[in-house]
Scaffold this motif. Structure first.
Motif, mmCIF file in Angstrom:
data_model
loop_
_atom_site.group_PDB
_atom_site.id
_atom_site.type_symbol
_atom_site.label_atom_id
_atom_site.label_comp_id
_atom_site.label_asym_id
_atom_site.label_seq_id
_atom_site.Cartn_x
_atom_site.Cartn_y
_atom_site.Cartn_z
ATOM 1 N N ALA A 1 0.650 -1.257 -0.078
ATOM 2 C CA ALA A 1 0.105 -0.100 0.041
ATOM 3 C C ALA A 1 1.044 1.284 -0.101
ATOM 4 N N ALA A 2 1.953 1.236 0.779
ATOM 5 C CA ALA A 2 2.825 2.494 0.870
ATOM 6 C C ALA A 2 3.587 2.577 -0.597
ATOM 7 N N TRP A 3 3.911 1.559 -1.044
ATOM 8 C CA TRP A 3 4.960 1.615 -2.312
ATOM 9 C C TRP A 3 4.017 2.090 -3.386
ATOM 10 N N ASN A 4 2.831 1.630 -3.481
ATOM 11 C CA ASN A 4 1.967 2.146 -4.586
ATOM 12 C C ASN A 4 0.911 3.393 -4.497
ATOM 13 N N ASP A 5 1.225 3.715 -3.256
ATOM 14 C CA ASP A 5 0.364 5.088 -2.631
ATOM 15 C C ASP A 5 0.706 6.134 -3.945
ATOM 16 N N TYR A 6 -0.478 6.823 -4.381
ATOM 17 C CA TYR A 6 -0.182 7.893 -5.362
ATOM 18 C C TYR A 6 -0.917 9.152 -4.882
ATOM 19 N N LEU A 7 -2.125 9.114 -4.319
ATOM 20 C CA LEU A 7 -3.070 10.159 -3.859
ATOM 21 C C LEU A 7 -2.272 11.169 -2.787
ATOM 22 N N TRP A 8 -1.715 10.670 -1.732
ATOM 23 C CA TRP A 8 -1.303 11.436 -0.644
ATOM 24 C C TRP A 8 0.205 12.041 -1.103
ATOM 25 N N PRO A 9 1.098 11.221 -1.879
ATOM 26 C CA PRO A 9 2.531 11.686 -2.111
ATOM 27 C C PRO A 9 1.952 13.052 -3.439
ATOM 28 N N LEU A 10 0.891 12.674 -4.248
ATOM 29 C CA LEU A 10 0.522 13.913 -5.062
ATOM 30 C C LEU A 10 0.338 15.089 -4.479
ATOM 31 N N ILE A 11 -0.295 15.203 -3.272
ATOM 32 C CA ILE A 11 -0.685 16.245 -2.390
ATOM 33 C C ILE A 11 0.387 16.793 -1.644
ATOM 34 N N SER A 12 1.119 15.941 -0.785
ATOM 35 C CA SER A 12 2.095 16.266 0.001
ATOM 36 C C SER A 12 3.494 16.735 -0.732
ATOM 37 N N ALA A 13 3.878 16.104 -1.596
ATOM 38 C CA ALA A 13 5.041 16.235 -2.258
ATOM 39 C C ALA A 13 4.977 17.216 -3.474
ATOM 40 N N THR A 14 5.344 18.366 -3.437
ATOM 41 C CA THR A 14 5.320 19.233 -4.445
ATOM 42 C C THR A 14 6.700 19.687 -4.950
ATOM 43 N N ARG A 15 7.829 19.042 -4.331
ATOM 44 C CA ARG A 15 8.983 19.263 -5.088
ATOM 45 C C ARG A 15 9.601 18.036 -5.544
ATOM 46 N N PRO A 16 10.221 18.090 -6.783
ATOM 47 C CA PRO A 16 10.740 16.797 -7.655
ATOM 48 C C PRO A 16 11.308 15.810 -6.766
ATOM 49 N N GLU A 17 12.401 16.528 -5.870
ATOM 50 C CA GLU A 17 13.350 15.603 -4.967
ATOM 51 C C GLU A 17 12.406 15.011 -4.036
ATOM 52 N N MET A 18 11.359 15.327 -3.908
ATOM 53 C CA MET A 18 10.505 14.340 -2.723
ATOM 54 C C MET A 18 9.700 13.395 -3.204
ATOM 55 N N TYR A 19 9.466 13.364 -4.642
ATOM 56 C CA TYR A 19 8.534 12.709 -5.261
ATOM 57 C C TYR A 19 8.840 10.939 -5.006
ATOM 58 N N THR A 20 7.646 10.344 -4.675
ATOM 59 C CA THR A 20 7.867 8.761 -4.527
ATOM 60 C C THR A 20 7.997 8.239 -5.904
ATOM 61 N N LEU A 21 8.222 7.004 -6.428
ATOM 62 C CA LEU A 21 8.611 6.491 -7.629
ATOM 63 C C LEU A 21 7.391 6.638 -8.422
ATOM 64 N N THR A 22 6.062 6.158 -7.816
ATOM 65 C CA THR A 22 4.773 6.263 -8.552
ATOM 66 C C THR A 22 4.556 7.731 -9.021
ATOM 67 N N LEU A 23 4.908 8.678 -7.981
ATOM 68 C CA LEU A 23 4.336 9.994 -8.607
ATOM 69 C C LEU A 23 5.464 10.508 -9.482
#
Length: 274
Positions: A202-224
């Motif tokens: 669930a954490a690895w595939n999470d997209y919605l919350w990283p899309l909201i919380s991470a606005t800087r490219p250096e903090m993107y997760t892999l899915t985002l």
């Protein structure tokens, strides 16, 4: 014991279902090995040569990809460990400890299973914005530590364990923490493995919350991060690149499964690894 005709039919049915389940994965992998130009010309191009690794090279050409992989590993790993710890502590408390309002609190925890994620996105966003935790590991991890399913799973597992184990430890003057950490917790490895698998995926595939919380490219997760590299016409003009992204994002999970296959099978079957 010699297998019966019914056993053979079941085995054949399982093999057929496994092949059907694998077909979409093989289709995605085959598309990822074809150039986008070829896929635009012929729909049956995946069955013919040539094959190419250009789509994967394009992914690795982006220097930020390795940072995104690191972010996903940190977020998924830390989140899984904390969910296991908190769910185990809460589950043991609900299963073995008596306190005022226990049933009400447990009902409130279970009510969290019925709350849809979009309903809490805006409050979470404002809360973490006021704390200044967006674009940080804490901002990506903390909202997912509330795991009602994990608490419920561990509570039911602890209830199934015999109380005689704890009573014997208490007679030896062991503290409640010692009993939990050294006696009870090791017996919950199947439940821990099951919860850990679901939490990590669930954490690895999470997209919605990283899309909201991470606005800087250096903090993107892999899915985002991979989604941010797609063009508006990715499905028509960059299908091979799109499929390569899907394979690249799933590869770490497949490697993890290869290393922990015995534990995963034991967790799903409710036993212990051989």
């Amino acid at each position: 014991m010699k297998p019966t005709a019914f056993d053979r039919v079941l085995m054949a049915a399982a093999i057929v279902l496994a092949i059907l389940w694998m077909l979409p994965l093989l289709w995605v992998f085959a598309l990822s090995l074809k150039s986008n130009a070829v896929l635009m010309e012929r729909t049956d191009a995946i069955f013919t040569t040539p094959f190419t690794l250009r789509n994967y090279a394009d992914i690795l050409a982006n220097s930020a990809v390795f940072r995104w992989v690191l972010n996903s590993c940190v977020v998924a790993g830390v989140q899984t460990l904390l969910v296991l710890l908190l769910s185990s502590l809460a589950g043991y408390g609900f299963a073995r400890c008596e306190f005022r309002g226990k049933r009400v609190v447990f009902a409130l925890v279970l009510a969290g299973l019925a709350v849809p994620e979009p309903a809490v996105v805006i409050p979470l966003h404002r809360f973490f914005a006021e704390l200044g935790l967006h674009n940080s590991y804490a901002g990506l991890i903390l909202p997912r530590l509330a795991a009602p399913f994990g608490v419920f799973l561990m509570t039911q597992f602890f209830k199934a364990l015999p109380r005689e184990l704890e009573e014997a430890a208490l007679m030896d003057n062991a503290s409640r923490w010692t009993i939990f950490w050294r006696v009870i917790l090791p017996l919950t490895l199947p439940a821990q493995a099951t919860l850990g698998i679901f939490s990590f995926l669930a954490a690895w595939n999470d997209y919605l919350w990283p899309l909201i919380s991470a606005t800087r490219p250096e903090m993107y997760t892999l899915t985002l991060g991979l989604a941010s590299t797609q063009t508006n016409f990715a499905q028509s003009e960059g299908l091979g690149f799109l499929m390569a992204q899907a394979v690249f994002a799933a590869l770490p999970v497949l490697v993890l499964y290869a290393f922990f296959q015995r534990h995963i099978v034991a967790a799903v079957s409710g036993g212990r690894p051989a």
